[in-house]
Design a protein around this motif. Structure first.
Motif, PDB file in Angstrom:
ATOM      1  N   VAL A  42     -27.395 -16.337 -21.335  1.00 49.40           N
ATOM      2  CA  VAL A  42     -26.324 -17.305 -21.598  1.00 49.40           C
ATOM      3  C   VAL A  42     -26.100 -18.137 -20.346  1.00 49.40           C
ATOM      4  O   VAL A  42     -25.954 -17.599 -19.241  1.00 49.40           O
ATOM      5  N   ARG A  43     -26.050 -19.462 -20.547  1.00 49.01           N
ATOM      6  CA  ARG A  43     -25.752 -20.383 -19.450  1.00 49.01           C
ATOM      7  C   ARG A  43     -24.703 -21.411 -19.847  1.00 49.01           C
ATOM      8  O   ARG A  43     -24.410 -22.323 -19.076  1.00 49.01           O
ATOM      9  N   PHE A  93     -19.955 -18.249 -26.310  1.00 53.40           N
ATOM     10  CA  PHE A  93     -21.143 -18.398 -25.483  1.00 53.40           C
ATOM     11  C   PHE A  93     -22.252 -18.965 -26.357  1.00 53.40           C
ATOM     12  O   PHE A  93     -22.274 -18.741 -27.572  1.00 53.40           O
ATOM     13  N   GLU A  94     -23.206 -19.677 -25.734  1.00 58.47           N
ATOM     14  CA  GLU A  94     -24.431 -20.048 -26.432  1.00 58.47           C
ATOM     15  C   GLU A  94     -25.580 -19.237 -25.852  1.00 58.47           C
ATOM     16  O   GLU A  94     -25.906 -19.347 -24.672  1.00 58.47           O
ATOM     17  N   ALA A  95     -26.186 -18.413 -26.699  1.00 56.11           N
ATOM     18  CA  ALA A  95     -27.336 -17.612 -26.293  1.00 56.11           C
ATOM     19  C   ALA A  95     -28.603 -18.441 -26.398  1.00 56.11           C
ATOM     20  O   ALA A  95     -28.755 -19.256 -27.313  1.00 56.11           O
ATOM     21  N   GLU A  96     -29.517 -18.239 -25.447  1.00 56.57           N
ATOM     22  CA  GLU A  96     -30.828 -18.875 -25.454  1.00 56.57           C
ATOM     23  C   GLU A  96     -31.878 -17.760 -25.423  1.00 56.57           C
ATOM     24  O   GLU A  96     -31.958 -17.000 -24.458  1.00 56.57           O
ATOM     25  N   TRP A  97     -32.663 -17.689 -26.468  1.00 52.14           N
ATOM     26  CA  TRP A  97     -33.661 -16.624 -26.609  1.00 52.14           C
ATOM     27  C   TRP A  97     -35.046 -17.250 -26.630  1.00 52.14           C
ATOM     28  O   TRP A  97     -35.461 -17.834 -27.636  1.00 52.14           O
ATOM     29  N   VAL A  98     -35.754 -17.165 -25.507  1.00 53.77           N
ATOM     30  CA  VAL A  98     -37.124 -17.675 -25.407  1.00 53.77           C
ATOM     31  C   VAL A  98     -38.038 -16.565 -25.920  1.00 53.77           C
ATOM     32  O   VAL A  98     -38.270 -15.562 -25.231  1.00 53.77           O
ATOM     33  N   LEU A  99     -38.554 -16.750 -27.121  1.00 51.36           N
ATOM     34  CA  LEU A  99     -39.114 -15.649 -27.901  1.00 51.36           C
ATOM     35  C   LEU A  99     -40.335 -14.995 -27.269  1.00 51.36           C
ATOM     36  O   LEU A  99     -40.524 -13.785 -27.390  1.00 51.36           O
ATOM     37  N   GLY A 100     -41.176 -15.782 -26.610  1.00 57.54           N
ATOM     38  CA  GLY A 100     -42.394 -15.222 -26.025  1.00 57.54           C
ATOM     39  C   GLY A 100     -42.326 -14.997 -24.536  1.00 57.54           C
ATOM     40  O   GLY A 100     -43.352 -14.746 -23.904  1.00 57.54           O
ATOM     41  N   ALA A 118     -20.958 -23.322 -14.038  1.00 55.71           N
ATOM     42  CA  ALA A 118     -20.996 -24.565 -13.260  1.00 55.71           C
ATOM     43  C   ALA A 118     -21.662 -24.353 -11.907  1.00 55.71           C
ATOM     44  O   ALA A 118     -22.282 -25.273 -11.352  1.00 55.71           O
ATOM     45  N   GLU A 119     -21.565 -23.131 -11.378  1.00 52.44           N
ATOM     46  CA  GLU A 119     -22.155 -22.822 -10.080  1.00 52.44           C
ATOM     47  C   GLU A 119     -23.561 -22.236 -10.190  1.00 52.44           C
ATOM     48  O   GLU A 119     -24.092 -21.704  -9.214  1.00 52.44           O
ATOM     49  N   GLY A 120     -24.158 -22.334 -11.364  1.00 49.65           N
ATOM     50  CA  GLY A 120     -25.559 -21.964 -11.509  1.00 49.65           C
ATOM     51  C   GLY A 120     -25.839 -20.530 -11.887  1.00 49.65           C
ATOM     52  O   GLY A 120     -26.984 -20.069 -11.781  1.00 49.65           O
ATOM     53  N   TYR A 121     -24.828 -19.799 -12.362  1.00 49.77           N
ATOM     54  CA  TYR A 121     -25.044 -18.412 -12.772  1.00 49.77           C
ATOM     55  C   TYR A 121     -25.533 -18.351 -14.216  1.00 49.77           C
ATOM     56  O   TYR A 121     -25.256 -19.235 -15.035  1.00 49.77           O
ATOM     57  N   THR A 122     -26.237 -17.260 -14.522  1.00 47.69           N
ATOM     58  CA  THR A 122     -26.714 -16.971 -15.867  1.00 47.69           C
ATOM     59  C   THR A 122     -26.292 -15.549 -16.218  1.00 47.69           C
ATOM     60  O   THR A 122     -26.383 -14.646 -15.378  1.00 47.69           O
ATOM     61  N   LEU A 123     -25.834 -15.346 -17.444  1.00 46.28           N
ATOM     62  CA  LEU A 123     -25.554 -13.989 -17.930  1.00 46.28           C
ATOM     63  C   LEU A 123     -26.882 -13.352 -18.309  1.00 46.28           C
ATOM     64  O   LEU A 123     -27.556 -13.809 -19.233  1.00 46.28           O
ATOM     65  N   THR A 124     -27.270 -12.305 -17.573  1.00 46.63           N
ATOM     66  CA  THR A 124     -28.611 -11.739 -17.724  1.00 46.63           C
ATOM     67  C   THR A 124     -28.637 -10.309 -18.248  1.00 46.63           C
ATOM     68  O   THR A 124     -29.687  -9.828 -18.667  1.00 46.63           O
ATOM     69  N   ASP A 125     -27.512  -9.606 -18.221  1.00 49.26           N
ATOM     70  CA  ASP A 125     -27.534  -8.241 -18.749  1.00 49.26           C
ATOM     71  C   ASP A 125     -26.120  -7.802 -19.113  1.00 49.26           C
ATOM     72  O   ASP A 125     -25.133  -8.398 -18.654  1.00 49.26           O
ATOM     73  N   VAL A 126     -26.047  -6.762 -19.934  1.00 50.30           N
ATOM     74  CA  VAL A 126     -24.779  -6.225 -20.423  1.00 50.30           C
ATOM     75  C   VAL A 126     -24.882  -4.708 -20.415  1.00 50.30           C
ATOM     76  O   VAL A 126     -25.878  -4.135 -20.867  1.00 50.30           O
ATOM     77  N   SER A 127     -23.838  -4.050 -19.895  1.00 51.79           N
ATOM     78  CA  SER A 127     -23.796  -2.587 -19.876  1.00 51.79           C
ATOM     79  C   SER A 127     -22.649  -2.105 -20.764  1.00 51.79           C
ATOM     80  O   SER A 127     -21.480  -2.401 -20.482  1.00 51.79           O
ATOM     81  N   LEU A 128     -22.985  -1.355 -21.814  1.00 51.78           N
ATOM     82  CA  LEU A 128     -21.947  -0.774 -22.662  1.00 51.78           C
ATOM     83  C   LEU A 128     -21.179   0.319 -21.939  1.00 51.78           C
ATOM     84  O   LEU A 128     -19.954   0.417 -22.054  1.00 51.78           O
ATOM     85  N   SER A 129     -21.882   1.166 -21.194  1.00 46.71           N
ATOM     86  CA  SER A 129     -21.230   2.286 -20.531  1.00 46.71           C
ATOM     87  C   SER A 129     -20.264   1.824 -19.446  1.00 46.71           C
ATOM     88  O   SER A 129     -19.164   2.366 -19.291  1.00 46.71           O
ATOM     89  N   GLU A 171     -26.160 -13.649 -12.676  1.00 50.15           N
ATOM     90  CA  GLU A 171     -27.033 -13.848 -11.536  1.00 50.15           C
ATOM     91  C   GLU A 171     -27.245 -15.343 -11.317  1.00 50.15           C
ATOM     92  O   GLU A 171     -27.472 -16.085 -12.277  1.00 50.15           O
ATOM     93  N   ARG A 172     -27.183 -15.756 -10.064  1.00 50.28           N
ATOM     94  CA  ARG A 172     -27.366 -17.157  -9.747  1.00 50.28           C
ATOM     95  C   ARG A 172     -28.847 -17.533  -9.794  1.00 50.28           C
ATOM     96  O   ARG A 172     -29.687 -16.866  -9.212  1.00 50.28           O
ATOM     97  N   GLY A 173     -29.151 -18.625 -10.539  1.00 49.88           N
ATOM     98  CA  GLY A 173     -30.498 -19.152 -10.567  1.00 49.88           C
ATOM     99  C   GLY A 173     -31.515 -18.343 -11.358  1.00 49.88           C
ATOM    100  O   GLY A 173     -32.709 -18.568 -11.230  1.00 49.88           O
ATOM    101  N   ALA A 174     -31.057 -17.442 -12.213  1.00 49.90           N
ATOM    102  CA  ALA A 174     -31.991 -16.633 -12.994  1.00 49.90           C
ATOM    103  C   ALA A 174     -32.697 -17.489 -14.048  1.00 49.90           C
ATOM    104  O   ALA A 174     -32.146 -18.444 -14.570  1.00 49.90           O
ATOM    105  N   GLU A 175     -33.932 -17.122 -14.382  1.00 46.94           N
ATOM    106  CA  GLU A 175     -34.700 -17.831 -15.381  1.00 46.94           C
ATOM    107  C   GLU A 175     -34.485 -17.217 -16.749  1.00 46.94           C
ATOM    108  O   GLU A 175     -34.119 -16.052 -16.880  1.00 46.94           O
ATOM    109  N   CYS A 176     -34.773 -18.008 -17.809  1.00 47.80           N
ATOM    110  CA  CYS A 176     -34.668 -17.509 -19.179  1.00 47.80           C
ATOM    111  C   CYS A 176     -35.769 -16.510 -19.493  1.00 47.80           C
ATOM    112  O   CYS A 176     -35.648 -15.724 -20.403  1.00 47.80           O
TER     113      CYS A 176
END
Length: 259
Positions: A135-136, A158-165, A236-247, A254-259
């Motif tokens: 999510v970005r 949020f808008e999720a982006e799922w790059v399938l391959g 706005a500062e370039g972060y990406t939501l990259t993981d989620v922990s249920l526990s 993370e800043r600047g993470a790729e899809c």
């Protein structure tokens, strides 16, 4: 309804099966929901969209997904994904998304996007941790005032982006995410983000926002109002939501993470 023993994950066929979706939508999102007309879903299929479901041997529909074509030939918009409350421990949401992935890749569609409530931890865990989407983008009060189980709070998304391959998607689908977590987490109701942020930041999220909305609306609204500006700033500062922990009940940005 009795929980089904076995289900087939497939495209829905004809108006008879498509006509099963409105009652399922109301079971999922409440009587105040406004489900799509089955005739419209037939048109969606006709123009190249996806309407898939989890169907038992008696023809009962337990979950469904709607994927819409977009102006970009390589991108599908995933509009709906609902699972009947009696069948929510069978991972039907994930099975439908995996079916959607294969369906799209077979047709040259390499990315799927969809919106979801930023405070629904379980949904985020499926979308980000299990599937490998990121999510970005934060969309404040995207649908305006809503009814059903969403009533009582702004409809932030949020808008999720799922790059399938992508390598990322492959790793998460295989249960092998590579993210590492910081030791400390930020709690939106207890402090404000500092002026200078680290490259990684963990954010606390409520365990069950829908339950909170039913039982303590004031606190649910506090979560909504405090997290909106936080998400806006992080993206706005370039972060990406990259993981989620249920526990932990945490999101990892993370800043600047790729899809």
């Amino acid at each position: 309804m009795n929980t089904p023993a076995s289900l087939s994950i497939r495209e829905l066929n004809g108006l008879g099966e498509l006509a099963l979706t409105p009652s399922l939508a109301r079971a999922v999102w409440g009587e105040g929901d406004h489900p799509e007309d089955p005739g419209l879903l037939l048109a969606v299929q006709h123009i190249g969209g996806l309407v898939a479901g989890a169907v038992d041997g008696d023809g009962q529909l337990w979950a469904y997904l709607i994927g819409l074509p977009t102006k970009d030939a390589g991108i599908q918009h995933s509009h709906r994904l609902g699972v009947h409350p009696s069948a929510r421990k069978q991972h039907l949401g994930e099975k439908l998304k995996r079916f959607q992935r294969e369906w799209c890749l077979e047709r040259g569609i390499n990315q799927v996007r969809w919106t979801f409530d930023p405070l629904l931890l379980i949904n985020a865990h499926l979308n980000i941790h299990r599937l490998g989407a990121v999510v970005r983008t934060f969309l404040p009060n995207y649908y305006g005032e809503m009814g059903g189980i969403n009533a009582g709070a702004p409809s932030d998304r949020f808008e999720a982006e799922w790059v399938l391959g992508s390598t990322r998607a492959e790793a998460h689908l295989a249960g092998q995410p590579s993210e590492t977590w910081p030791q400390q987490a930020f709690h939106p109701l207890e402090a404000e983000l500092p002026a200078t942020l680290p490259e990684q930041i963990a954010v606390r999220i409520p365990k069950d926002f829908y339950r909170l909305l039913r039982e303590d609306q004031a606190r649910a609204l506090d979560w909504r109002l405090k997290t909106g500006p936080l998400f806006t700033r992080l993206f706005a500062e370039g972060y990406t939501l990259t993981d989620v922990s249920l526990s932990r009940e945490h999101y990892l940005f993370e800043r600047g993470a790729e899809c």
